[in-house]
Design a protein around this motif. Structure first.
Motif, PDB file in Angstrom:
ATOM      1  N   PHE A 110     -35.033  69.643  11.125  1.00  0.00           N
ATOM      2  CA  PHE A 110     -35.129  68.596  10.180  1.00  0.00           C
ATOM      3  C   PHE A 110     -36.525  68.962   9.316  1.00  0.00           C
ATOM      4  CE2 PHE A 110     -36.927  64.594   8.648  1.00  0.00           C
ATOM      5  CZ  PHE A 110     -35.932  64.196   8.052  1.00  0.00           C
ATOM      6  N   THR A 111     -36.382  68.837   8.103  1.00  0.00           N
ATOM      7  CA  THR A 111     -37.721  68.867   7.358  1.00  0.00           C
ATOM      8  C   THR A 111     -37.779  67.491   6.321  1.00  0.00           C
ATOM      9  OG1 THR A 111     -36.643  70.247   5.719  1.00  0.00           O
ATOM     10  CG2 THR A 111     -37.736  71.315   7.344  1.00  0.00           C
ATOM     11  N   GLY A 169     -47.883  67.328   0.107  1.00  0.00           N
ATOM     12  CA  GLY A 169     -46.955  67.857  -0.439  1.00  0.00           C
ATOM     13  C   GLY A 169     -46.312  68.821   0.495  1.00  0.00           C
ATOM     14  N   GLN A 170     -47.222  69.164   1.668  1.00  0.00           N
ATOM     15  CA  GLN A 170     -46.783  70.322   2.548  1.00  0.00           C
ATOM     16  C   GLN A 170     -45.393  69.992   3.449  1.00  0.00           C
ATOM     17  OE1 GLN A 170     -48.439  73.096   2.767  1.00  0.00           O
ATOM     18  NE2 GLN A 170     -49.041  72.621   0.927  1.00  0.00           N
ATOM     19  N   PRO A 171     -44.683  71.061   3.879  1.00  0.00           N
ATOM     20  CA  PRO A 171     -43.836  70.618   4.743  1.00  0.00           C
ATOM     21  C   PRO A 171     -43.824  70.303   5.998  1.00  0.00           C
ATOM     22  CG  PRO A 171     -43.882  72.955   4.529  1.00  0.00           C
ATOM     23  CD  PRO A 171     -44.539  72.373   3.757  1.00  0.00           C
ATOM     24  N   ASP A 172     -43.211  69.067   6.594  1.00  0.00           N
ATOM     25  CA  ASP A 172     -43.208  68.560   7.999  1.00  0.00           C
ATOM     26  C   ASP A 172     -41.845  68.879   8.707  1.00  0.00           C
ATOM     27  OD1 ASP A 172     -45.937  67.496   8.109  1.00  0.00           O
ATOM     28  OD2 ASP A 172     -44.993  65.640   6.915  1.00  0.00           O
ATOM     29  N   PHE A 173     -42.182  69.330   9.756  1.00  0.00           N
ATOM     30  CA  PHE A 173     -40.737  69.725  10.616  1.00  0.00           C
ATOM     31  C   PHE A 173     -40.540  68.628  11.974  1.00  0.00           C
ATOM     32  CE2 PHE A 173     -42.699  73.179   8.308  1.00  0.00           C
ATOM     33  CZ  PHE A 173     -41.596  73.771   7.796  1.00  0.00           C
ATOM     34  N   ALA A 174     -39.259  68.366  12.374  1.00  0.00           N
ATOM     35  CA  ALA A 174     -38.940  67.695  13.256  1.00  0.00           C
ATOM     36  C   ALA A 174     -37.706  67.846  13.890  1.00  0.00           C
ATOM     37  CB  ALA A 174     -39.063  66.135  12.942  1.00  0.00           C
ATOM     38  N   TYR A 186     -43.176  68.167  14.957  1.00  0.00           N
ATOM     39  CA  TYR A 186     -44.243  69.147  15.164  1.00  0.00           C
ATOM     40  C   TYR A 186     -45.662  68.737  14.820  1.00  0.00           C
ATOM     41  CZ  TYR A 186     -40.071  71.489  16.879  1.00  0.00           C
ATOM     42  OH  TYR A 186     -38.938  71.936  17.367  1.00  0.00           O
ATOM     43  N   PRO A 187     -46.499  69.577  15.255  1.00  0.00           N
ATOM     44  CA  PRO A 187     -47.975  69.090  14.916  1.00  0.00           C
ATOM     45  C   PRO A 187     -48.215  69.161  13.616  1.00  0.00           C
ATOM     46  CG  PRO A 187     -48.013  70.456  17.061  1.00  0.00           C
ATOM     47  CD  PRO A 187     -46.713  70.528  16.287  1.00  0.00           C
ATOM     48  N   ARG A 188     -49.140  68.099  13.168  1.00  0.00           N
ATOM     49  CA  ARG A 188     -49.718  68.226  11.737  1.00  0.00           C
ATOM     50  C   ARG A 188     -51.082  67.904  12.129  1.00  0.00           C
ATOM     51  NH1 ARG A 188     -48.602  63.242   7.828  1.00  0.00           N
ATOM     52  NH2 ARG A 188     -46.738  64.173   7.362  1.00  0.00           N
ATOM     53  N   TYR A 191     -44.390  67.814  23.431  1.00  0.00           N
ATOM     54  CA  TYR A 191     -44.927  69.003  22.764  1.00  0.00           C
ATOM     55  C   TYR A 191     -46.150  69.379  23.677  1.00  0.00           C
ATOM     56  CZ  TYR A 191     -46.807  72.693  19.469  1.00  0.00           C
ATOM     57  OH  TYR A 191     -47.247  73.737  19.144  1.00  0.00           O
ATOM     58  N   ARG A 192     -46.348  70.730  23.898  1.00  0.00           N
ATOM     59  CA  ARG A 192     -47.137  71.350  24.855  1.00  0.00           C
ATOM     60  C   ARG A 192     -48.028  72.413  24.273  1.00  0.00           C
ATOM     61  NH1 ARG A 192     -46.310  71.967  30.900  1.00  0.00           N
ATOM     62  NH2 ARG A 192     -48.071  73.265  30.043  1.00  0.00           N
ATOM     63  N   GLY A 193     -47.736  72.799  23.024  1.00  0.00           N
ATOM     64  CA  GLY A 193     -48.395  73.953  22.394  1.00  0.00           C
ATOM     65  C   GLY A 193     -47.898  75.140  23.069  1.00  0.00           C
ATOM     66  N   ARG A 194     -48.927  76.070  23.212  1.00  0.00           N
ATOM     67  CA  ARG A 194     -48.469  77.548  24.130  1.00  0.00           C
ATOM     68  C   ARG A 194     -48.840  77.485  25.306  1.00  0.00           C
ATOM     69  NH1 ARG A 194     -51.118  81.730  19.628  1.00  0.00           N
ATOM     70  NH2 ARG A 194     -49.381  81.493  18.108  1.00  0.00           N
ATOM     71  N   GLY A 195     -48.879  76.279  26.074  1.00  0.00           N
ATOM     72  CA  GLY A 195     -49.317  76.340  27.511  1.00  0.00           C
ATOM     73  C   GLY A 195     -49.173  75.125  28.382  1.00  0.00           C
TER      74      GLY A 195
END
Length: 155
Positions: free
Chosen positions: A49-50, A57-62, A121-123, A151-155
């Protein structure tokens, strides 16, 4: 085999359909529930989803997960897909997008129960998760976990 006449009023299924330019222009279509009086759960997952940040005006994602227990109506899935993609050019905060999707589905379908999980996802380094539920789930309906980890990021 289902009764083919239930599809007669649909305007988007089975052909090319233009992408709605906004959620307000999107047409959500519905079909009769083939099992009225039976309580069961319907789940839609939209992992890509965007929408747009209303400020930058930047895209956000979910990753959205929509669960509902139908009343008399089911949402027609192509119209739901077109409705969700109409947010691509729509500027709204995460909370507004998530809750407005649930409320629009409630208004169109009058489900026995609905919930939506918006796993954004993070903003700016902070993920925002938004949850809406219309009330207590009906007794006796199996409602599994939405299965989306925090959400845990990379680790």
């Amino acid at each position: 085999m289902s009764d083919p006449t239930i599809y007669q009023g649909l305007t988007q299924l089975g052909g090319r359909t233009e992408q709605p330019q906004s959620p307000e222009q999107a047409v959500l279509e519905r079909v009769p529930n083939p099992h009225p009086g039976t309580q069961y759960l319907v789940r839609f997952a939209a992992p890509e989803f965007t929408s747009l940040c209303p400020i930058t005006g930047q895209p956000d994602f979910a990753h959205l997960v929509i669960d509902y227990v139908p009343g008399d109506w089911l949402v027609e899935s192509k119209s739901l897909k077109l409705f969700l993609t109409s947010f691509r050019n729509h500027g709204a905060f995460h909370e507004a997008c998530t809750v407005s999707i649930a409320k629009r589905l409630e208004a169109e379908l009058s489900p026995q129960w609905i919930r939506i999980g918006g796993y954004w996802y993070p903003r700016g380094g902070i993920p925002i998760d938004v949850f809406y539920q219309s009330g207590e789930p009906p007794k006796g309906v199996w409602i599994p976990d939405q299965g989306v980890a925090s959400y845990r990021g990379r680790g």
